[in-house]
Design an enzyme around this catalytic site. Structure first.
Site, short mmCIF file in Angstrom:
data_model
loop_
_atom_site.label_atom_id
_atom_site.label_comp_id
_atom_site.label_asym_id
_atom_site.label_seq_id
_atom_site.Cartn_x
_atom_site.Cartn_y
_atom_site.Cartn_z
N GLN A 50 2.10 35.51 142.19
CA GLN A 50 1.01 34.73 141.59
C GLN A 50 0.17 35.57 140.63
O GLN A 50 -0.57 35.03 139.81
CB GLN A 50 0.11 34.13 142.68
N HIS A 137 3.71 29.14 153.60
CA HIS A 137 3.37 28.82 152.21
C HIS A 137 3.55 30.07 151.32
O HIS A 137 4.18 30.00 150.26
CB HIS A 137 1.92 28.32 152.14
C1 QAP Z 1 -2.22 28.71 150.80
O1 QAP Z 1 -4.04 28.59 149.37
C2 QAP Z 1 -2.54 27.73 151.89
O2 QAP Z 1 -6.85 24.24 144.38
C3 QAP Z 1 -3.41 29.46 150.26
O3 QAP Z 1 -9.18 24.94 143.19
C4 QAP Z 1 -3.40 26.66 151.68
O4 QAP Z 1 -5.79 29.93 149.15
C5 QAP Z 1 -1.98 27.87 153.09
C6 QAP Z 1 -7.57 27.29 146.23
C7 QAP Z 1 -3.68 25.77 152.71
C8 QAP Z 1 -2.27 26.99 154.12
C9 QAP Z 1 -3.12 25.94 153.94
C10 QAP Z 1 -6.93 26.15 145.81
C11 QAP Z 1 -8.75 27.65 145.62
C12 QAP Z 1 -7.01 28.15 147.29
C13 QAP Z 1 -7.47 25.36 144.80
C14 QAP Z 1 -5.25 28.90 148.84
C15 QAP Z 1 -8.67 25.74 144.18
C16 QAP Z 1 -9.31 26.89 144.61
C17 QAP Z 1 -5.80 27.96 147.86
CO CO Z 2 0.24 29.25 146.87
#
Ligand code: QAP
Ligand code: CO
Length: 173
Positions: A50, A137
């Site tokens: 990423q 994920h």
């Molecule tokens: C992966 O995701 C994850 O759309 C990590 O506007 C997510 O940190 C694993 C984020 C949920 C398990 C459950 C996303 C921040 C962060 C957005 C994240 C945003 C700002 C996502």
């Molecule tokens: Co992700």
């Protein structure tokens, strides 16, 4: 140093990451930069691809019940392998590389992984609930996969629609 995050539909997110072989100061600086980047963007997980490095590195920092994150809870996971998986659940996920979109994805309920830490030492982790979902994920990122590829047909259509709408709104500004 905070690093720029690659976002969908950038093709680099499809790259399959390579195992880490050298555990040196450069890797440690990169891990620190990943942490700074994740904290600055309100993330709970980040994979190296990423931030444009195709290596098998991910970090996780799961908040407690109060929603607080502590650096002591930071997990740095290198060259992970799932050694056990059990059950299934649906969980609402998001991704720093797909900002603003959240949807339910099916995952294993519980996983056990083996991995290396920043010093190249072998470790294992038993994960359930949010930690389990987050590990899966982030491991998908190492295989070049995004959570939106795992959506059911109707949820994928909903994503396409929302994505197109967001693109149009961007253009008007
Ligand atoms: C992966 O995701 C994850 O759309 C990590 O506007 C997510 O940190 C694993 C984020 C949920 C398990 C459950 C996303 C921040 C962060 C957005 C994240 C945003 C700002 C996502
Ligand atoms: Co992700």
């Amino acid at each position: 140093m905070k690093l720029p995050i690659i976002t969908y539909p950038d093709k680099r997110l499809k790259i399959v990451s390579n195992p880490v072989k050298v555990f040196d100061a450069e890797l440690h600086t990169f891990l620190d930069d990943m942490y700074e980047t994740m904290m600055a963007t309100n993330g709970l997980g980040l994979a190296a691809i990423q931030v444009d490095r195709p290596i098998q590195v991910l970090i996780l920092n799961i908040p407690n019940e109060e929603g607080e994150q502590y650096q002591e809870g930071l997990l740095e996971i290198i060259n992970p392998q799932i050694t056990f998986s059990d059950g299934s659940l649906f969980f609402q996920e998001g991704c720093l590389s797909v900002p603003g979109f959240y949807e339910e994805v099916e995952r294993y309920e519980k996983v056990i992984i083996s991995y290396l830490n920043r010093h190249g030492e072998g470790c294992s982790l038993e994960a359930d609930e949010l930690l389990s979902v987050a590990v899966q994920h982030e491991m998908d990122h190492l295989a070049g996969k995004l959570f939106i590829e795992k959506l059911s047909y109707s949820r994928r259509k909903k994503f396409e629609k929302e994505y197109k709408k967001a693109q149009k709104e961007k253009k008007r500004q």
